[in-house]
Write an enzyme that holds these catalytic residues in place. Structure first.
Site, PDB file in Angstrom:
ATOM      1  CE1 TYR A 143      -4.363  -1.336   0.357  1.00 20.63           C
ATOM      2  CE2 TYR A 143      -3.071  -3.132   1.296  1.00 20.63           C
ATOM      3  CZ  TYR A 143      -4.252  -2.654   0.742  1.00 20.63           C
ATOM      4  OH  TYR A 143      -5.317  -3.509   0.571  1.00 20.63           O
ATOM      5  CG  ASP A 161       6.377  -7.659  -2.580  1.00 20.31           C
ATOM      6  OD1 ASP A 161       5.933  -6.608  -2.087  1.00 20.31           O
ATOM      7  OD2 ASP A 161       6.275  -8.785  -2.020  1.00 20.31           O
ATOM      8  N   PRO A 180       5.382  -5.589  11.302  1.00 21.13           N
ATOM      9  CG  PRO A 180       5.127  -7.879  10.942  1.00 21.13           C
ATOM     10  CD  PRO A 180       6.052  -6.742  10.706  1.00 21.13           C
ATOM     11  CB  SER A 218       9.037   0.215   6.929  1.00 17.19           C
ATOM     12  OG  SER A 218       9.202  -0.606   5.835  1.00 17.19           O
ATOM     13  CB  ALA A 257      -4.584   8.956   4.772  1.00 15.82           C
ATOM     14  CE  LYS A 296       3.713   7.062   9.600  1.00 20.44           C
ATOM     15  NZ  LYS A 296       2.706   7.682   8.768  1.00 20.44           N
ATOM     16  CB  CYS A 323      -0.796   3.177  10.422  1.00 23.94           C
ATOM     17  SG  CYS A 323      -0.146   2.832   8.795  1.00 23.94           S
ATOM     18  CG  PHE A 324      -4.260   5.435  13.612  1.00 19.45           C
ATOM     19  CD1 PHE A 324      -3.201   6.089  13.000  1.00 19.45           C
ATOM     20  CD2 PHE A 324      -5.522   5.980  13.490  1.00 19.45           C
ATOM     21  CE1 PHE A 324      -3.392   7.256  12.277  1.00 19.45           C
ATOM     22  CE2 PHE A 324      -5.735   7.155  12.770  1.00 19.45           C
ATOM     23  CZ  PHE A 324      -4.678   7.785  12.165  1.00 19.45           C
ATOM     24  CD  GLN A 325      -4.686  -2.446  17.941  1.00 13.94           C
ATOM     25  OE1 GLN A 325      -5.732  -2.139  18.469  1.00 13.94           O
ATOM     26  NE2 GLN A 325      -4.458  -3.647  17.478  1.00 13.94           N
TER      27      GLN A 325
HETATM   28  P1  NAD Z   1       2.062  -4.100   2.843  1.00 14.77           P
HETATM   29  O1  NAD Z   1       1.915  -5.351   3.595  1.00 14.77           O
HETATM   30  O2  NAD Z   1       0.950  -3.650   1.939  1.00 14.77           O
HETATM   31  O3  NAD Z   1       3.375  -4.198   1.909  1.00 14.77           O
HETATM   32  C1  NAD Z   1       4.607  -4.672   2.332  1.00 14.77           C
HETATM   33  C2  NAD Z   1       5.198  -5.525   1.209  1.00 14.77           C
HETATM   34  O4  NAD Z   1       6.551  -5.861   1.534  1.00 14.77           O
HETATM   35  C3  NAD Z   1       4.474  -6.867   0.997  1.00 14.77           C
HETATM   36  O5  NAD Z   1       3.985  -6.934  -0.330  1.00 14.77           O
HETATM   37  C4  NAD Z   1       5.552  -7.931   1.269  1.00 14.77           C
HETATM   38  O6  NAD Z   1       5.423  -9.065   0.448  1.00 14.77           O
HETATM   39  C5  NAD Z   1       6.817  -7.144   0.978  1.00 14.77           C
HETATM   40  N1  NAD Z   1       8.044  -7.679   1.586  1.00 14.77           N
HETATM   41  C6  NAD Z   1       8.237  -8.151   2.840  1.00 14.77           C
HETATM   42  N2  NAD Z   1       9.530  -8.507   3.022  1.00 14.77           N
HETATM   43  C7  NAD Z   1      10.167  -8.228   1.838  1.00 14.77           C
HETATM   44  C8  NAD Z   1      11.515  -8.352   1.400  1.00 14.77           C
HETATM   45  N3  NAD Z   1      12.471  -8.807   2.224  1.00 14.77           N
HETATM   46  N4  NAD Z   1      11.809  -7.983   0.135  1.00 14.77           N
HETATM   47  C9  NAD Z   1      10.846  -7.509  -0.713  1.00 14.77           C
HETATM   48  N5  NAD Z   1       9.560  -7.357  -0.336  1.00 14.77           N
HETATM   49  C10 NAD Z   1       9.228  -7.700   0.922  1.00 14.77           C
HETATM   50  O7  NAD Z   1       2.414  -2.955   3.870  1.00 14.77           O
HETATM   51  P2  NAD Z   1       2.231  -1.357   3.691  1.00 14.77           P
HETATM   52  O8  NAD Z   1       0.874  -0.958   4.116  1.00 14.77           O
HETATM   53  O9  NAD Z   1       2.733  -0.965   2.355  1.00 14.77           O
HETATM   54  O10 NAD Z   1       3.217  -0.853   4.828  1.00 14.77           O
HETATM   55  C11 NAD Z   1       4.608  -0.935   4.682  1.00 14.77           C
HETATM   56  C12 NAD Z   1       5.256  -0.083   5.752  1.00 14.77           C
HETATM   57  O11 NAD Z   1       4.829   1.277   5.600  1.00 14.77           O
HETATM   58  C13 NAD Z   1       4.888  -0.480   7.185  1.00 14.77           C
HETATM   59  O12 NAD Z   1       6.001  -0.255   7.998  1.00 14.77           O
HETATM   60  C14 NAD Z   1       3.786   0.501   7.531  1.00 14.77           C
HETATM   61  O13 NAD Z   1       3.708   0.729   8.924  1.00 14.77           O
HETATM   62  C15 NAD Z   1       4.239   1.751   6.813  1.00 14.77           C
HETATM   63  N6  NAD Z   1       3.171   2.697   6.462  1.00 14.77           N
HETATM   64  C16 NAD Z   1       1.966   2.250   5.992  1.00 14.77           C
HETATM   65  C17 NAD Z   1       0.989   3.164   5.623  1.00 14.77           C
HETATM   66  C18 NAD Z   1      -0.348   2.715   5.093  1.00 14.77           C
HETATM   67  O14 NAD Z   1      -1.251   3.534   4.971  1.00 14.77           O
HETATM   68  N7  NAD Z   1      -0.541   1.464   4.760  1.00 14.77           N
HETATM   69  C19 NAD Z   1       1.244   4.538   5.723  1.00 14.77           C
HETATM   70  C20 NAD Z   1       2.475   4.946   6.193  1.00 14.77           C
HETATM   71  C21 NAD Z   1       3.433   4.022   6.561  1.00 14.77           C
HETATM   72  C1  UDX Z   2      -3.183   6.997   8.830  1.00 15.49           C
HETATM   73  C2  UDX Z   2      -2.639   8.425   8.846  1.00 15.49           C
HETATM   74  O1  UDX Z   2      -3.724   9.341   8.617  1.00 15.49           O
HETATM   75  C3  UDX Z   2      -1.573   8.598   7.774  1.00 15.49           C
HETATM   76  O2  UDX Z   2      -1.000   9.896   7.865  1.00 15.49           O
HETATM   77  C4  UDX Z   2      -0.495   7.534   8.004  1.00 15.49           C
HETATM   78  O3  UDX Z   2       0.506   7.643   6.994  1.00 15.49           O
HETATM   79  C5  UDX Z   2      -1.090   6.147   8.001  1.00 15.49           C
HETATM   80  O4  UDX Z   2      -2.132   6.051   8.996  1.00 15.49           O
HETATM   81  P1  UDX Z   2      -4.915   5.674   7.311  1.00 15.49           P
HETATM   82  O5  UDX Z   2      -4.894   4.682   8.422  1.00 15.49           O
HETATM   83  O6  UDX Z   2      -4.718   5.205   5.928  1.00 15.49           O
HETATM   84  O7  UDX Z   2      -3.829   6.804   7.570  1.00 15.49           O
HETATM   85  O8  UDX Z   2      -6.344   6.442   7.322  1.00 15.49           O
HETATM   86  P2  UDX Z   2      -6.967   7.593   8.250  1.00 15.49           P
HETATM   87  O9  UDX Z   2      -7.698   8.516   7.365  1.00 15.49           O
HETATM   88  O10 UDX Z   2      -5.991   8.188   9.153  1.00 15.49           O
HETATM   89  O11 UDX Z   2      -8.060   6.798   9.094  1.00 15.49           O
HETATM   90  C6  UDX Z   2      -7.696   5.853  10.082  1.00 15.49           C
HETATM   91  C7  UDX Z   2      -8.931   5.379  10.815  1.00 15.49           C
HETATM   92  O12 UDX Z   2      -9.485   6.416  11.614  1.00 15.49           O
HETATM   93  C8  UDX Z   2     -10.073   4.931   9.885  1.00 15.49           C
HETATM   94  O13 UDX Z   2     -10.676   3.779  10.410  1.00 15.49           O
HETATM   95  C9  UDX Z   2     -11.017   6.099   9.899  1.00 15.49           C
HETATM   96  O14 UDX Z   2     -12.342   5.742   9.605  1.00 15.49           O
HETATM   97  C10 UDX Z   2     -10.867   6.564  11.340  1.00 15.49           C
HETATM   98  N1  UDX Z   2     -11.241   7.979  11.532  1.00 15.49           N
HETATM   99  C11 UDX Z   2     -10.548   8.964  10.897  1.00 15.49           C
HETATM  100  C12 UDX Z   2     -12.278   8.305  12.421  1.00 15.49           C
HETATM  101  O15 UDX Z   2     -12.886   7.420  13.012  1.00 15.49           O
HETATM  102  N2  UDX Z   2     -12.576   9.618  12.608  1.00 15.49           N
HETATM  103  C13 UDX Z   2     -11.905  10.623  11.975  1.00 15.49           C
HETATM  104  O16 UDX Z   2     -12.229  11.801  12.219  1.00 15.49           O
HETATM  105  C14 UDX Z   2     -10.866  10.286  11.096  1.00 15.49           C
END
Ligand code: NAD
Ligand code: UDX
Length: 480
Positions: free
Chosen positions: A11, A33, A89, A127, A160, A216, A272-274
Site C-alpha cells: 500500500y 517484492d 508488524p 516503513s 492516508a 512518524k 497503522c494507528f494501533q
Molecule cells: P504491505 O503489507 O501492503 O506491503 C509490504 C510488502 O513488503 C508486501 O507486499 C511484502 O510481500 C513485501 N516484503 C516483505 N519482506 C520483503 C523483502 N524482504 N523484500 C521484498 N519485499 C518484501 O504494507 P504497507 O501498508 O505498504 O506498509 C509498509 C510499511 O509502511 C509499514 O512499515 C507501515 O507501517 C508503513 N506505512 C503504511 C501506511 C499505510 O497507509 N498502509 C502509511 C504509512 C506508513
Molecule cells: C493513517 C494516517 O492518517 C496517515 O497519515 C499515516 O501515513 C497512516 O495512517 P490511514 O490509516 O490510511 O492513515 O487512514 P486515516 O484517514 O488516518 O483513518 C484511520 C482510521 O481512523 C479509519 O478507520 C477512519 O475511519 C478513522 N477515523 C478517521 C475516524 O474514526 N474519525 C476521523 O475523524 C478520522
C-alpha cells in the site's frame, strides 16, 4: 540516470514509487517484492490495491520508467537509492510480544542489501520503524559491506489510504532525516532533489535520523488520540443528550484545535494507528517512561471500548440477544475508498455479534468474500505479514454470508449496521430496505452517515454514535 529500487510493493511502496516515477520521468524506478502474486498484479490491468487515481498514474509511467519485478537482488545491486517499504508488524511472540515492532522483514532486507551491493547506496527507511532502527540497520549494512558506503535516511510516509494519490501529489510535508555528517547531508540533499521535482521546497523538512523516525510514530499517535478523544466524548453525549457533531464543530472552530479528524465513529482501524501506538508504548516502557506509556495506552483502550460499546448497544437494543437474528453489515473496509481491511473495526464488531450467535450478511463494494472470511478467522496481528506467509483461506465462518448487493444483505434482517462510510450508503432506498426487513427494524450507524430523522419517519429505530437517543434506546439501561 538515477536508479531507484523499492523493496515492498504494498500500500505504501506501490503508490509512492508510482508517483515518484510519474513526476520524475528521468528517474528509473523498480518496485520489487517477494510476493510473485503481488508483482503479477501490479503488471496487470487489475492492480493489487484499490486507490482512487492510482490506475491512471501507473498507466502513465509503467513500462516507461516504472517497473515491477521479483528479481530483487539484480535491481538492488543496480540502484543508487533503495527504499525499504516492507512490513513492520507487531511482534506476536517472545520479548515485547503484542507491542514491539517485529523487524524480521526489515532485517532480512538489510542483510540482502549488504550481500548484493557492489556500489555505494542510499538506503531509505520508508516503513514505519521504532526510533533508533537506523542504528541497527547501519550495523547490519556496514558489517558485511566489502568497502561499499551506505548512507541511511529516514523518510517516513504520511499518506492516508483512500486519498493516497492526492496526498502524494500534494503532501503537507515530506520528512527526511539523516546523519549529521558531510556524507549524511549529501544523501539528504540527493533525496530532497528527487521530491523537489514536484514538492515545494518549504514543505521538505530535514532533521536528524531519530527525529524523523520518532515524528512518524508521534504523528500517528496524535491523530489516533484525536479520534479517541472525540469517541470518548461521544459516549458522554449519549448519556447526556448532547450531540457529538455539534460538540465537535464547536470545539474544532477553535483555530488552535482545528476541525479535521474529529468525526466520532465506531472506532479507528487501519494498519497503522494501533500498531504504531503499541510500538510507541513499548519504546516508552523500554526507556522507563511508565507514565508516558500509560498515557498512550489509553488511546487504544478507548478505541476498544468504542467498538465493544457499539456491539453492546446493538445487543441490548434488540431485547438483549441477537442469537439467530439476521444482522446486515454494510461496509467492511476500515474506511471508505479502500478495499483494505487491516484492523478494521468491522472485524471486532462482527466477531462480537457472532459471539452472541447472530447471523451476519456482509456487503462491501471493495472487499472480497475470501478476504472477509480470512479476517474473521485470523488471530490478532497475523494479518501484517507478507501475503504468502498468511494463513490460507480458512473454513468459512458459518454464521457469515457475503452479499454483493445492499438490498440482498438487508432482506429479512432484524438490524442494519453501517461500519464504513461509503458514499453509496447515503443514497440508499431506505423505504425499500425497511419494507423487506423484520420489525421492529433497527439501524445502527457506526459512521453517522444516514439522515436519522428521515429513517425514523419511515419507521426505523435509529442509533447514531454520540447523538441523542431514540425513546426506544433511552428506555434500555446503557450496557457499557
Ligand atoms: P504491505 O503489507 O501492503 O506491503 C509490504 C510488502 O513488503 C508486501 O507486499 C511484502 O510481500 C513485501 N516484503 C516483505 N519482506 C520483503 C523483502 N524482504 N523484500 C521484498 N519485499 C518484501 O504494507 P504497507 O501498508 O505498504 O506498509 C509498509 C510499511 O509502511 C509499514 O512499515 C507501515 O507501517 C508503513 N506505512 C503504511 C501506511 C499505510 O497507509 N498502509 C502509511 C504509512 C506508513
Ligand atoms: C493513517 C494516517 O492518517 C496517515 O497519515 C499515516 O501515513 C497512516 O495512517 P490511514 O490509516 O490510511 O492513515 O487512514 P486515516 O484517514 O488516518 O483513518 C484511520 C482510521 O481512523 C479509519 O478507520 C477512519 O475511519 C478513522 N477515523 C478517521 C475516524 O474514526 N474519525 C476521523 O475523524 C478520522
Amino acid at each position: 540516470m538515477v536508479k531507484i529500487c523499492c523493496l515492498g510493493a504494498g500500500y505504501v511502496g506501490g503508490p509512492t514509487m508510482a508517483v515518484i516515477a510519474y513526476k520524475c520521468p528521468e528517474i528509473e524506478v523498480v518496485v520489487v517484492d517477494i510476493s510473485t502474486a503481488r508483482i503479477d498484479a501490479w503488471n496487470s490491468d487489475r492492480l493489487p490495491i484499490y486507490e482512487p487515481g492510482l490506475d491512471d498514474v501507473v498507466e502513465g509511467c509503467r513500462g516507461r520508467n516504472l517497473f515491477f519485478s521479483t528479481d530483487i537482488e539484480k535491481h538492488v545491486a543496480d540502484s543508487d537509492i533503495i527504499f525499504v517499504s516492507v512490513n513492520t508488524p507487531t511482534k506476536t511472540r517472545g520479548l515485547g510480544a503484542g507491542k514491539a515492532a517485529d523487524l524480521t522483514y526489515w532485517e532480512s532486507a538489510a542483510r540482502m542489501i549488504a550481500d548484493v551491493s557492489k556500489s555505494d547506496k542510499i538506503v531509505v527507511e520508508k516503513s514505519t520503524v521504532p526510533v533508533k532502527t537506523a542504528e541497527a540497520i547501519e550495523k547490519i549494512l556496514t558489517h558485511n559491506s566489502k568497502g561499499v558506503n551506505f548512507q541511511i535516511l529516514s523518510n517516513p510516509e504520511f499518506l492516508a489510504e483512500g486519498t493516497a494519490i492526492a496526498d502524494l501529489f500534494s503532501p503537507d510535508r515530506v520528512l527526511i532525516g539523516g546523519r549529521e555528517t558531510v556524507e549524511g547531508r549529501k544523501a539528504v540533499e540527493t533525496l530532497k532533489s528527487v521530491y523537489a521535482n514536484w514538492v515545494p521546497e518549504d514543505r521538505i523538512i530535514t532533521t536528524n535520523l531519530w527525529s524523523a523516525e520518532l515524528s512518524k510514530l508521534a504523528a500517528n499517535a496524535f491523530l489516533a488520540q484525536r479520534i479517541s478523544s472525540v469517541n470518548a466524548m461521544s459516549a458522554l453525549c449519549e448519556a447526556t443528550g448532547a450531540n457529538i457533531s455539534e460538540v465537535a464543530y464547536a470545539v474544532g472552530k477553535d483555530s488552535r484545535i482545528g476541525s479535521k479528524f474529529l468525526n466520532a465513529s465506531v472506532g479507528f482501524g487501519g494498519s497503522c494507528f494501533q500498531k504504531d501506538i503499541l510500538n510507541l508504548i513499548y519504546i516508552c516502557e523500554c526507556n522507563g517512561l511508565t507514565e508516558v506509556s500509560d498515557y498512550w495506552k489509553q488511546v487504544i483502550k478507548i478505541n476498544d471500548y468504542q467498538k465493544s460499546r457499539f456491539v453492546n448497544r446493538i445487543v441490548s437494543s434488540m431485547f438483549n440477544t441477537v442469537s439467530g437474528k439476521k444482522i446486515a453489515v454494510l461496509g467492511f473496509a476500515f474506511k471508505k475508498d479502500t478495499g483494505d481491511t487491516r484492523e478494521t473495526p468491522a472485524i471486532d464488531v462482527c466477531k462480537g455479534l457472532i459471539g452472541d450467535r447472530a447471523q451476519i450478511n456482509i456487503y462491501d463494494p471493495q472487499v472480497t468474500e475470501d478476504q472477509i472470511q480470512r479476517d474473521l478467522a485470523m488471530n490478532k496481528f497475523d494479518w501484517d505479514h507478507p501475503l504468502h506467509l498468511q494463513p490460507m483461506s480458512p473454513t468459512a465462518v458459518k454464521q457469515v454470508r457475503v452479499c454483493w448487493d445492499v438490498y440482498e444483505a438487508t432482506k429479512d434482517a432484524h438490524g442494519v449496521c453501517i461500519l464504513t462510510e461509503w458514499d453509496e450508503f447515503k443514497k440508499l432506498d431506505f423505504q425499500k430496505i425497511y419494507n423487506n426487513m423484520q420489525k421492529p427494524a433497527f439501524v445502527f450507524d457506526g459512521r453517522n452517515v444516514v439522515d436519522a430523522e428521515k429513517l425514523r419517519k419511515i419507521g426505523f429505530i435509529v442509533y447514531m454514535i454520540g447523538k441523542p437517543l431514540d425513546a426506544w434506546l433511552k428506555d434500555i439501561p446503557a450496557v457499557v
